[in-house]
Design a protein around this motif. Structure first.
Motif, PDB file in Angstrom:
ATOM      1  N   GLU A 104      -0.902  -4.289   1.089  1.00 41.99           N
ATOM      2  CA  GLU A 104      -0.125  -5.502   1.399  1.00 41.99           C
ATOM      3  C   GLU A 104      -0.946  -6.461   2.251  1.00 41.99           C
ATOM      4  O   GLU A 104      -1.746  -5.897   3.356  1.00 41.99           O
ATOM      5  N   THR A 105      -0.966  -7.712   2.146  1.00 41.48           N
ATOM      6  CA  THR A 105      -1.622  -8.755   2.896  1.00 41.48           C
ATOM      7  C   THR A 105      -0.934  -8.756   4.330  1.00 41.48           C
ATOM      8  O   THR A 105       0.425  -9.218   4.301  1.00 41.48           O
ATOM      9  N   HIS A 114       0.630   1.496   0.085  1.00 39.68           N
ATOM     10  CA  HIS A 114       1.151   0.576  -0.474  1.00 39.68           C
ATOM     11  C   HIS A 114       0.273  -0.658   0.443  1.00 39.68           C
ATOM     12  O   HIS A 114       0.180  -0.593   1.443  1.00 39.68           O
ATOM     13  N   ASN A 132       3.343   1.945   4.102  1.00 40.93           N
ATOM     14  CA  ASN A 132       4.446   1.201   4.606  1.00 40.93           C
ATOM     15  C   ASN A 132       5.142   1.925   5.846  1.00 40.93           C
ATOM     16  O   ASN A 132       4.914   3.111   5.862  1.00 40.93           O
TER      17      ASN A 132
END
Length: 155
Positions: A68-69, A66, A60
């Motif tokens: 994430e889509t 991290h 991130n």
């Protein structure tokens, strides 16, 4: 009696004997000033061929791994790092985004040059990481159910 004077201005009294006389000093304060000058340091660069394991993760904006889509218009953050002591990534030669098995390919970094929508940060905020940020192209989202991205690269 013989009086012996040493350079430390201590006086020892001994009876004369045929043995040689020895003075013993337990500690002395030395008051010498030695000039010290630092001249320009010389950097030494050597080429060493070594192989280190580089790890990568989707991260991130705070540079923490991290998953994430991602959605259309999202930025993709990739964090690269090595656990080797005192070893840092100094160059990202290539980063290729590939969608699906035979899908489209896009070079975010090629020949150590980032494209206009990509930035490469080396050791941001004092970390050991190299962070690559790229804006995902709209072409990755043309299908209603877009395939996942694979990332390949060279450091």
């Amino acid at each position: 009696l013989t009086i012996i004077r040493t350079q430390l201005q201590s006086i020892f009294f001994r009876e004369q004997s045929p043995e040689p006389l020895h003075a013993r000093v337990s500690s002395v304060d030395i008051g010498i000033t030695i000039p010290v000058e630092r001249k320009g340091a010389t950097e030494l660069f050597e080429n060493v061929n070594s192989t280190y394991e580089v790890q990568a993760c989707q991260c991130n904006a705070a540079y923490a791994c991290h998953k994430e889509t991602l959605k259309k218009g999202s930025s993709l953050f990739l964090c690269l790092f090595t656990n080797a002591t005192n070893i840092y990534i100094s160059d990202v030669m290539q980063v290729e985004l590939v969608q699906g098995n035979e899908g489209q390919k896009l070079f975010a970094v090629r020949n150590s040059l980032a494209d206009e929508l990509t930035s490469v940060l080396f050791r941001p905020r004092g970390t050991k990481m190299t962070v690559i940020r790229t804006q995902l192209r709209s072409s990755f989202f043309e299908n209603e159910n877009p395939e996942n991205l694979s990332i390949r690269g060279k450091c």
